[in-house]
Write a protein that holds these residues in place. Structure first.
Motif, PDB file in Angstrom:
ATOM      1  N   LEU A 223       0.803  -1.230   0.000  1.00 57.88           N
ATOM      2  CA  LEU A 223       0.000   0.000   0.000  1.00 57.88           C
ATOM      3  C   LEU A 223       0.837   1.284   0.000  1.00 57.88           C
ATOM      4  CD1 LEU A 223      -2.819  -0.951   2.533  1.00 57.88           C
ATOM      5  CD2 LEU A 223      -2.803  -1.199   0.049  1.00 57.88           C
ATOM      6  N   SER A 224       2.088   1.178   0.493  1.00 55.53           N
ATOM      7  CA  SER A 224       2.871   2.405   0.668  1.00 55.53           C
ATOM      8  C   SER A 224       3.327   3.017  -0.641  1.00 55.53           C
ATOM      9  CB  SER A 224       4.133   2.129   1.486  1.00 55.53           C
ATOM     10  OG  SER A 224       3.802   1.635   2.727  1.00 55.53           O
ATOM     11  N   PHE A 225       3.533   2.199  -1.641  1.00 54.60           N
ATOM     12  CA  PHE A 225       4.187   2.728  -2.827  1.00 54.60           C
ATOM     13  C   PHE A 225       3.347   2.754  -4.089  1.00 54.60           C
ATOM     14  CE2 PHE A 225       7.637   2.908  -0.101  1.00 54.60           C
ATOM     15  CZ  PHE A 225       8.408   3.940  -0.613  1.00 54.60           C
ATOM     16  N   ASN A 226       2.063   2.640  -3.928  1.00 50.90           N
ATOM     17  CA  ASN A 226       1.223   2.808  -5.113  1.00 50.90           C
ATOM     18  C   ASN A 226      -0.226   2.984  -4.718  1.00 50.90           C
ATOM     19  OD1 ASN A 226      -0.445   0.127  -6.162  1.00 50.90           O
ATOM     20  ND2 ASN A 226       1.009  -0.253  -4.550  1.00 50.90           N
ATOM     21  N   ASN A 227      -0.990   3.513  -5.652  1.00 45.19           N
ATOM     22  CA  ASN A 227      -2.409   3.700  -5.358  1.00 45.19           C
ATOM     23  C   ASN A 227      -3.282   2.750  -6.181  1.00 45.19           C
ATOM     24  OD1 ASN A 227      -2.250   4.825  -7.852  1.00 45.19           O
ATOM     25  ND2 ASN A 227      -2.642   6.922  -7.199  1.00 45.19           N
ATOM     26  N   LYS A 228      -2.648   1.697  -6.742  1.00 44.68           N
ATOM     27  CA  LYS A 228      -3.433   0.763  -7.562  1.00 44.68           C
ATOM     28  C   LYS A 228      -4.528   0.055  -6.755  1.00 44.68           C
ATOM     29  CE  LYS A 228      -0.090   0.079 -11.167  1.00 44.68           C
ATOM     30  NZ  LYS A 228       1.214  -0.533 -11.313  1.00 44.68           N
ATOM     31  N   PRO A 229      -4.230  -0.426  -5.523  1.00 44.50           N
ATOM     32  CA  PRO A 229      -5.309  -1.085  -4.779  1.00 44.50           C
ATOM     33  C   PRO A 229      -6.483  -0.135  -4.527  1.00 44.50           C
ATOM     34  CG  PRO A 229      -3.204  -1.510  -3.736  1.00 44.50           C
ATOM     35  CD  PRO A 229      -2.955  -0.501  -4.807  1.00 44.50           C
ATOM     36  N   LEU A 230      -6.168   1.114  -4.188  1.00 43.72           N
ATOM     37  CA  LEU A 230      -7.223   2.101  -3.920  1.00 43.72           C
ATOM     38  C   LEU A 230      -8.009   2.384  -5.200  1.00 43.72           C
ATOM     39  CD1 LEU A 230      -8.472   4.090  -1.908  1.00 43.72           C
ATOM     40  CD2 LEU A 230      -6.760   5.758  -2.608  1.00 43.72           C
ATOM     41  N   ARG A 231      -7.270   2.539  -6.299  1.00 38.91           N
ATOM     42  CA  ARG A 231      -7.918   2.832  -7.585  1.00 38.91           C
ATOM     43  C   ARG A 231      -8.834   1.676  -7.989  1.00 38.91           C
ATOM     44  NH1 ARG A 231      -3.812   3.650 -11.879  1.00 38.91           N
ATOM     45  NH2 ARG A 231      -2.627   4.949 -10.467  1.00 38.91           N
ATOM     46  N   SER A 232      -8.342   0.426  -7.803  1.00 39.00           N
ATOM     47  CA  SER A 232      -9.158  -0.739  -8.172  1.00 39.00           C
ATOM     48  C   SER A 232     -10.463  -0.739  -7.390  1.00 39.00           C
ATOM     49  CB  SER A 232      -8.451  -2.048  -7.885  1.00 39.00           C
ATOM     50  OG  SER A 232      -7.119  -1.937  -8.202  1.00 39.00           O
ATOM     51  N   LEU A 233     -10.355  -0.389  -6.100  1.00 36.68           N
ATOM     52  CA  LEU A 233     -11.560  -0.357  -5.251  1.00 36.68           C
ATOM     53  C   LEU A 233     -12.578   0.641  -5.793  1.00 36.68           C
ATOM     54  CD1 LEU A 233     -10.549  -0.533  -1.499  1.00 36.68           C
ATOM     55  CD2 LEU A 233     -12.142  -1.978  -2.741  1.00 36.68           C
TER      56      LEU A 233
END
Ligand code: UDP
Ligand code: MG
Length: 236
Positions: A223-233
Protein backbone atom coordinates in the motif's frame (compact mmCIF):
# COMPACT_ATOMS: atom_id res chain seq x y z
CA UNK A 1 36.22 10.24 5.56
CA UNK A 2 33.85 9.69 8.46
CA UNK A 3 31.70 6.56 8.66
CA UNK A 4 28.90 5.88 11.12
CA UNK A 5 27.49 2.50 12.05
CA UNK A 6 23.83 2.70 13.04
CA UNK A 7 22.43 -0.15 15.15
CA UNK A 8 18.76 -0.33 16.15
CA UNK A 9 18.32 -2.53 19.24
CA UNK A 10 15.34 -3.89 21.03
CA UNK A 11 15.87 -6.40 23.84
CA UNK A 12 19.21 -7.67 22.54
CA UNK A 13 21.05 -8.06 25.87
CA UNK A 14 21.87 -11.69 25.07
CA UNK A 15 23.81 -10.95 21.91
CA UNK A 16 24.96 -7.33 22.16
CA UNK A 17 28.38 -7.94 23.73
CA UNK A 18 29.22 -10.47 21.11
CA UNK A 19 28.06 -8.24 18.28
CA UNK A 20 29.92 -5.21 19.60
CA UNK A 21 33.17 -7.16 20.00
CA UNK A 22 33.05 -8.49 16.46
CA UNK A 23 32.14 -5.12 15.04
CA UNK A 24 34.85 -3.26 16.98
CA UNK A 25 37.54 -5.74 15.93
CA UNK A 26 36.58 -5.37 12.28
CA UNK A 27 36.35 -1.57 12.39
CA UNK A 28 39.59 -1.00 14.26
CA UNK A 29 41.53 -2.97 11.63
CA UNK A 30 39.62 -1.76 8.57
CA UNK A 31 39.67 1.92 9.55
CA UNK A 32 43.48 1.75 9.42
CA UNK A 33 43.49 -0.09 6.13
CA UNK A 34 40.96 2.07 4.34
CA UNK A 35 41.84 5.26 6.21
CA UNK A 36 38.63 6.45 7.79
CA UNK A 37 37.31 7.63 11.13
CA UNK A 38 34.13 6.15 12.53
CA UNK A 39 31.66 6.01 15.35
CA UNK A 40 28.91 3.62 16.41
CA UNK A 41 25.41 4.91 17.10
CA UNK A 42 23.10 2.56 18.99
CA UNK A 43 19.40 3.31 19.07
CA UNK A 44 17.77 1.59 22.00
CA UNK A 45 14.17 1.17 20.98
CA UNK A 46 12.66 1.06 24.48
CA UNK A 47 14.23 -2.25 25.54
CA UNK A 48 12.95 -3.79 28.74
CA UNK A 49 16.02 -5.99 29.35
CA UNK A 50 19.62 -4.82 30.02
CA UNK A 51 20.25 -3.56 26.48
CA UNK A 52 20.46 0.11 27.49
CA UNK A 53 22.72 -0.63 30.48
CA UNK A 54 25.06 -2.55 28.20
CA UNK A 55 25.11 0.25 25.60
CA UNK A 56 25.90 2.76 28.37
CA UNK A 57 28.81 0.56 29.47
CA UNK A 58 30.18 0.55 25.90
CA UNK A 59 29.80 4.35 25.70
CA UNK A 60 31.50 4.76 29.07
CA UNK A 61 34.71 3.06 27.94
CA UNK A 62 34.67 3.96 24.25
CA UNK A 63 34.22 7.54 23.07
CA UNK A 64 33.33 6.25 19.61
CA UNK A 65 30.08 4.83 20.98
CA UNK A 66 27.00 7.05 21.05
CA UNK A 67 23.41 6.23 21.70
CA UNK A 68 19.83 7.38 21.48
CA UNK A 69 17.35 5.93 23.92
CA UNK A 70 13.61 5.81 23.29
CA UNK A 71 11.00 6.28 26.02
CA UNK A 72 9.21 3.13 24.84
CA UNK A 73 9.27 0.67 21.97
CA UNK A 74 8.43 2.46 18.72
CA UNK A 75 9.61 -0.17 16.25
CA UNK A 76 12.69 -0.61 14.08
CA UNK A 77 11.51 1.85 11.42
CA UNK A 78 11.34 4.63 14.03
CA UNK A 79 14.71 3.62 15.46
CA UNK A 80 16.35 3.80 12.03
CA UNK A 81 14.72 7.13 11.26
CA UNK A 82 15.94 8.66 14.54
CA UNK A 83 19.46 7.43 13.78
CA UNK A 84 19.34 8.78 10.23
CA UNK A 85 18.15 12.18 11.43
CA UNK A 86 21.19 12.44 13.68
CA UNK A 87 23.52 11.41 10.87
CA UNK A 88 23.13 13.96 8.10
CA UNK A 89 26.71 15.16 8.42
CA UNK A 90 28.57 11.85 8.16
CA UNK A 91 30.13 10.84 4.84
CA UNK A 92 28.50 7.43 4.90
CA UNK A 93 26.26 5.44 7.19
CA UNK A 94 25.97 1.67 7.58
CA UNK A 95 22.72 0.33 9.06
CA UNK A 96 23.13 -3.08 10.67
CA UNK A 97 21.03 -5.30 12.97
CA UNK A 98 22.27 -5.97 16.48
CA UNK A 99 21.63 -9.72 16.45
CA UNK A 100 24.54 -10.80 14.21
CA UNK A 101 22.17 -11.88 11.45
CA UNK A 102 23.85 -9.14 9.41
CA UNK A 103 27.51 -10.21 9.27
CA UNK A 104 29.69 -7.21 10.25
CA UNK A 105 32.52 -8.69 8.18
CA UNK A 106 30.77 -7.32 5.07
CA UNK A 107 31.23 -3.72 6.24
CA UNK A 108 34.76 -3.33 4.81
CA UNK A 109 33.48 -4.38 1.36
CA UNK A 110 30.63 -1.91 1.68
CA UNK A 111 32.97 0.93 2.56
CA UNK A 112 35.25 -0.05 -0.27
CA UNK A 113 32.35 0.18 -2.73
CA UNK A 114 31.48 3.59 -1.29
CA UNK A 115 35.02 4.82 -1.95
CA UNK A 116 34.55 3.67 -5.55
CA UNK A 117 31.61 6.03 -5.89
CA UNK A 118 28.48 4.07 -4.92
CA UNK A 119 25.84 5.98 -2.97
CA UNK A 120 24.09 2.82 -1.81
CA UNK A 121 25.66 -0.54 -1.09
CA UNK A 122 23.18 -3.25 -0.14
CA UNK A 123 23.76 -6.67 1.36
CA UNK A 124 21.56 -9.36 -0.11
CA UNK A 125 21.02 -12.63 1.75
CA UNK A 126 20.02 -15.96 0.27
CA UNK A 127 17.38 -18.06 2.02
CA UNK A 128 19.62 -20.83 3.40
CA UNK A 129 18.04 -22.55 6.41
CA UNK A 130 14.54 -21.23 5.81
CA UNK A 131 11.54 -23.52 5.58
CA UNK A 132 10.22 -24.36 2.10
CA UNK A 133 6.78 -22.83 2.64
CA UNK A 134 8.37 -19.56 3.70
CA UNK A 135 10.66 -19.50 0.67
CA UNK A 136 7.67 -20.07 -1.63
CA UNK A 137 5.55 -17.45 0.07
CA UNK A 138 8.34 -14.87 -0.18
CA UNK A 139 8.89 -15.63 -3.85
CA UNK A 140 5.19 -15.21 -4.52
CA UNK A 141 5.14 -11.94 -2.57
CA UNK A 142 8.06 -10.38 -4.43
CA UNK A 143 6.68 -11.56 -7.76
CA UNK A 144 3.33 -9.93 -7.00
CA UNK A 145 4.54 -6.75 -5.38
CA UNK A 146 7.02 -5.96 -8.12
CA UNK A 147 4.23 -6.16 -10.67
CA UNK A 148 2.12 -3.76 -8.65
CA UNK A 149 4.37 -1.06 -7.28
CA UNK A 150 6.49 1.50 -9.10
CA UNK A 151 9.79 0.76 -7.39
CA UNK A 152 11.51 -2.60 -7.64
CA UNK A 153 12.06 -4.58 -4.42
CA UNK A 154 14.73 -7.29 -4.35
CA UNK A 155 14.22 -10.53 -2.45
CA UNK A 156 16.86 -10.85 0.29
CA UNK A 157 17.61 -7.16 0.45
CA UNK A 158 16.68 -5.45 3.70
CA UNK A 159 17.98 -2.69 5.89
CA UNK A 160 21.59 -3.91 6.01
CA UNK A 161 23.16 -1.31 3.75
CA UNK A 162 25.50 1.63 3.37
CA UNK A 163 24.11 5.03 2.44
CA UNK A 164 26.26 7.96 1.36
CA UNK A 165 25.52 11.39 2.78
CA UNK A 166 23.54 12.21 -0.38
CA UNK A 167 21.46 9.06 0.02
CA UNK A 168 20.87 9.83 3.73
CA UNK A 169 19.59 13.29 2.77
CA UNK A 170 17.31 11.77 0.14
CA UNK A 171 15.85 9.31 2.66
CA UNK A 172 15.35 12.11 5.20
CA UNK A 173 13.58 14.27 2.64
CA UNK A 174 10.72 11.78 2.80
CA UNK A 175 8.91 12.53 6.01
CA UNK A 176 6.40 9.65 5.78
CA UNK A 177 4.75 8.85 9.06
CA UNK A 178 4.34 5.11 8.46
CA UNK A 179 7.71 4.29 7.03
CA UNK A 180 8.32 1.30 4.77
CA UNK A 181 12.07 1.64 4.45
CA UNK A 182 12.52 -1.22 1.99
CA UNK A 183 10.48 0.87 -0.45
CA UNK A 184 12.02 4.21 0.49
CA UNK A 185 15.56 2.93 -0.08
CA UNK A 186 14.52 1.69 -3.50
CA UNK A 187 12.55 4.84 -4.30
CA UNK A 188 15.45 7.28 -3.77
CA UNK A 189 17.35 5.66 -6.64
CA UNK A 190 21.19 5.64 -6.73
CA UNK A 191 21.77 2.27 -8.43
CA UNK A 192 23.21 0.18 -5.60
CA UNK A 193 26.15 -2.14 -5.48
CA UNK A 194 24.87 -5.52 -4.25
CA UNK A 195 26.94 -7.79 -2.02
CA UNK A 196 25.58 -11.33 -1.59
CA UNK A 197 25.86 -13.34 1.61
CA UNK A 198 24.56 -16.54 3.12
CA UNK A 199 21.54 -16.18 5.39
CA UNK A 200 22.36 -16.45 9.11
CA UNK A 201 20.05 -17.96 11.68
CA UNK A 202 19.70 -15.93 14.89
CA UNK A 203 21.97 -17.54 17.51
CA UNK A 204 20.65 -15.75 20.60
CA UNK A 205 17.46 -13.99 21.56
CA UNK A 206 14.30 -14.10 19.49
CA UNK A 207 13.00 -12.35 16.37
CA UNK A 208 10.69 -9.48 17.28
CA UNK A 209 8.42 -10.27 14.36
CA UNK A 210 5.37 -12.45 14.78
CA UNK A 211 3.86 -13.93 11.63
CA UNK A 212 0.98 -11.47 11.91
CA UNK A 213 3.34 -8.48 12.11
CA UNK A 214 5.31 -9.73 9.14
CA UNK A 215 2.09 -10.18 7.18
CA UNK A 216 0.98 -6.64 8.04
CA UNK A 217 4.41 -5.35 7.01
CA UNK A 218 3.96 -7.10 3.67
CA UNK A 219 0.63 -5.32 3.26
CA UNK A 220 2.25 -1.97 4.17
CA UNK A 221 4.70 -2.58 1.35
CA UNK A 222 1.87 -3.13 -1.05
CA UNK A 223 0.00 0.00 0.00
CA UNK A 224 2.87 2.41 0.67
CA UNK A 225 4.19 2.73 -2.83
CA UNK A 226 1.22 2.81 -5.11
CA UNK A 227 -2.41 3.70 -5.36
CA UNK A 228 -3.43 0.76 -7.56
CA UNK A 229 -5.31 -1.09 -4.78
CA UNK A 230 -7.22 2.10 -3.92
CA UNK A 231 -7.92 2.83 -7.59
CA UNK A 232 -9.16 -0.74 -8.17
CA UNK A 233 -11.56 -0.36 -5.25
CA UNK A 234 -12.97 2.84 -6.72
CA UNK A 235 -13.40 1.11 -10.13
CA UNK A 236 -15.24 -1.74 -8.47
N1 UDP B 1 14.43 -3.99 16.47
C1 UDP B 1 14.14 -2.72 16.93
N2 UDP B 1 12.86 -2.45 17.34
C2 UDP B 1 11.86 -3.38 17.28
C3 UDP B 1 12.17 -4.65 16.77
C4 UDP B 1 13.46 -4.92 16.37
O1 UDP B 1 15.01 -1.86 16.99
O2 UDP B 1 10.74 -3.06 17.70
C5 UDP B 1 15.81 -4.30 16.03
C6 UDP B 1 16.38 -5.60 16.62
O3 UDP B 1 17.00 -5.39 17.85
C7 UDP B 1 17.35 -6.03 15.52
C8 UDP B 1 16.67 -5.55 14.25
O4 UDP B 1 15.77 -4.51 14.64
O5 UDP B 1 18.59 -5.36 15.65
C9 UDP B 1 15.94 -6.67 13.52
O6 UDP B 1 15.00 -7.24 14.40
P1 UDP B 1 14.70 -8.81 14.42
O7 UDP B 1 15.98 -9.57 14.52
O8 UDP B 1 13.69 -9.05 15.48
O9 UDP B 1 14.04 -9.02 12.99
P2 UDP B 1 14.30 -10.20 11.94
O10 UDP B 1 15.79 -10.38 11.82
O11 UDP B 1 13.63 -11.41 12.52
O12 UDP B 1 13.68 -9.70 10.68
MG1 MG C 1 17.13 -10.65 13.26
Amino acid sequence: MFIRILIPCFNEAQVLHHMYEQLSDILSVDSQLQQYRYDILFVDDGSTDDTLTIIRQFAHVNRKVKYISFSRNFGKEAAMYAGLKESNAVDALVIIDSDLQHPPELIPQMINAYTQGYHQVVACRDRTGEQQWRKRLTKLYYGTINRLIDVSLMDGVGDFRLLSQKAVHAVLSLSEYNRFSKGIFAWIGFAPKVIHYQNKIRVNGVSKWSFKQLFNYAIDGLLSFNNKPLRSLIYI
